[in-house]
Design an enzyme around this catalytic site. Structure first.
Site, short mmCIF file in Angstrom:
data_model
loop_
_atom_site.label_atom_id
_atom_site.label_comp_id
_atom_site.label_asym_id
_atom_site.label_seq_id
_atom_site.Cartn_x
_atom_site.Cartn_y
_atom_site.Cartn_z
N TYR A 1 -4.19 4.40 -3.17
CA TYR A 1 -3.73 3.83 -1.90
C TYR A 1 -4.25 2.40 -1.79
O TYR A 1 -5.40 2.11 -2.13
CB TYR A 1 -4.26 4.65 -0.72
CG TYR A 1 -3.51 5.95 -0.50
CD1 TYR A 1 -2.27 5.95 0.14
CD2 TYR A 1 -4.05 7.16 -0.92
CE1 TYR A 1 -1.58 7.15 0.35
CE2 TYR A 1 -3.37 8.35 -0.72
CZ TYR A 1 -2.14 8.34 -0.08
OH TYR A 1 -1.46 9.52 0.12
N GLU A 2 -3.40 1.50 -1.31
CA GLU A 2 -3.77 0.09 -1.24
C GLU A 2 -3.65 -0.51 0.15
O GLU A 2 -4.14 -1.61 0.41
CB GLU A 2 -2.93 -0.72 -2.25
CG GLU A 2 -3.13 -0.21 -3.67
CD GLU A 2 -2.51 -1.10 -4.74
OE1 GLU A 2 -2.03 -2.20 -4.40
OE2 GLU A 2 -2.52 -0.68 -5.92
N GLN A 3 -3.01 0.20 1.09
CA GLN A 3 -2.95 -0.19 2.49
C GLN A 3 -3.32 1.01 3.35
O GLN A 3 -3.04 2.15 2.98
CB GLN A 3 -1.56 -0.69 2.89
CG GLN A 3 -1.19 -2.05 2.32
CD GLN A 3 -0.50 -1.97 0.96
OE1 GLN A 3 -0.59 -2.88 0.16
NE2 GLN A 3 0.19 -0.88 0.67
#
Length: 307
Positions: free
Chosen positions: A156-158
C-alpha cells in the site's frame, strides 16, 4: 571468587537478554532474488523470466487489491475483500504450479495494494479493523489456495487510515495467515515518503518479528543517487527496520534511484563484502520482457556467488 561469580552471572543474563530481532540482525548475505510480475498486462509469463538454479527465486504477483473487480466500470474500496488485478490470462494457477514444479528453487506470492488502479490512487481504507481483517483473511485465503501461493507482500502506498489502524489490520492479517498455515512468508514494500514510512515503521515496531523481508523501494530516490548515497540510504533504512532483512532494488526499465547501469551492482558488491546483501528485488518483469532481462541475469549471478 564471589566477584567472579557476579561477573559470570551478569554475562549470562546479558546473553539471555539478546532479542530475536538482534540475533536476526547479525550480518549475513542471502541468495534471495525477487521480481514483481503481471501488473502491466503485456502478456509476460513466468517462463519468460530467466531463473538461476543457484538462487532462491520469488515471483510476486502484482496485485491483489481490496477494490471492486476490474470488470466493473469504476473501482472503489471494498474493506478487505480482495480481487485479482494481475494479468490472470497469462499467470494462472496452472502456470504457478508449472513453474514451481519445473524449478524447485521458485516460490510465488502476491502483493497487496500497489500505487494505482484504473489510473487512480489505491488507498488503504478499512471501515474498521475487525471487519477488514475478517474480510481480508477470507478473501486472500481463497486466492492463495486457488493459485498455490506461498506468501504475501504488502505494498500500500496511499492511506486513508492512521498508522495504528494500518498496523493492526496488516499485523493481524499476517499473523493469522501464518498461524493458519496459509502462507510461509510475508514482506513489506515501504518507500521514501513521510506518510508511507510512518505507517510501515509503526507496523514494524509491533509486528516486525512476523515480517520476513523488507522490499524497500530504493528506486524511489532521485536518479542522481551515487553509490555512496545509496549505501547511506541502505544504512538509514536498515536502522528504520532494525533487525530486518532489507533487500536492495532497481527498476528494470528506466532510471530510478541508483540504476543498474550506473553503479547499482557496485553498491551490491560492497554490501556483499560486508555480509549485508540480504537479497535483490526488481520492479518489474513486464517492463523488461522485450529486452531479454539482462539485469535480472546479472543480479542473480551476483547473488549466486554470495556466501
Amino acid at each position: 571468587m564471589e566477584l567472579l561469580k557476579v561477573f559470570i552471572t551478569l554475562f549470562i543474563l546479558q546473553a539471555l537478554c539478546i532479542s530475536p530481532r538482534s540475533m536476526q540482525a547479525a550480518a549475513q548475505n542471502s541468495k534471495l532474488f525477487r521480481e514483481y510480475i503481471g501488473a502491466q498486462f503485456n502478456n509476460v509469463k513466468f517462463s519468460d523470466v530467466p531463473i538461476n538454479p543457484d538462487v532462491e527465486f520469488h515471483f510476486i504477483l502484482a496485485f491483489a487489491i481490496d477494490y471492486s473487480s476490474p470488470s466493473t466500470s469504476s473501482n472503489f474500496p471494498t474493506n478487505g475483500n480482495f480481487n485479482i488485478f494481475w494479468d490472470e490470462q497469462y499467470l494462472t494457477p496452472a502456470h504457478v504450479s508449472s513453474i514451481k514444479s519445473s524449478h524447485s528453487n521458485v516460490k510465488v506470492g502476491l502483493s497487496l495494494g500497489g500505487a494505482t488502479v484504473g489510473g487512480k490512487p489505491v488507498y488503504f481504507k478499512p471501515s474498521s479493523v475487525d471487519s477488514w481483517v475478517s474480510n481480508a483473511v477470507t478473501s486472500l485465503t481463497k486466492i492463495i489456495k486457488q493459485f498455490h501461493l506461498d506468501g504475501i507482500d504488502v505494498d500500500y502506498e496511499q492511506f486513508s487510515a492512521d498508522p495504528d489502524s494500518f498496523t493492526h489490520c496488516i499485523g493481524r492479517l499476517i499473523t493469522t495467515l501464518k498461524n493458519n498455515g496459509v502462507i510461509s512468508y510475508a514482506s513489506i514494500a515501504p518507500y521514501d515518503d513521510d506518510q508511507a514510512q510512518s505507517h510501515y515503521k509503526a507496523l514494524w515496531r509491533s509486528y516486525g518479528h512476523h515480517i520476513d523481508y523488507v522490499n524497500f523501494q530504493f528506486y524511489s530516490y532521485d536518479t542522481s543517487t551515487t553509490v555512496t548515497q545509496f549505501l547511506k540510504y541502505f544504512e538509514e533504512q536498515s536502522s528504520n527496520y532494525e533487525g530486518g532483512k532489507v533487500l536492495v532494488s532497481f527498476l528494470s526499465h528506466e532510471n530510478g534511484g541508483l540504476a543498474p547501469n550506473k553503479g547499482f551492482f557496485t553498491a551490491c558488491e560492497r554490501l556483499k563484502s560486508q555480509h549485508k546483501l540480504h537479497g535483490i528485488f526488481v520492479w518489474c518483469a513486464d517492463d523488461i520482457l522485450a529486452n531479454g532481462f539482462p539485469y535480472e541475469k546479472k543480479a542473480q549471478s551476483l547473488l549466486a556467488s554470495a556466501s
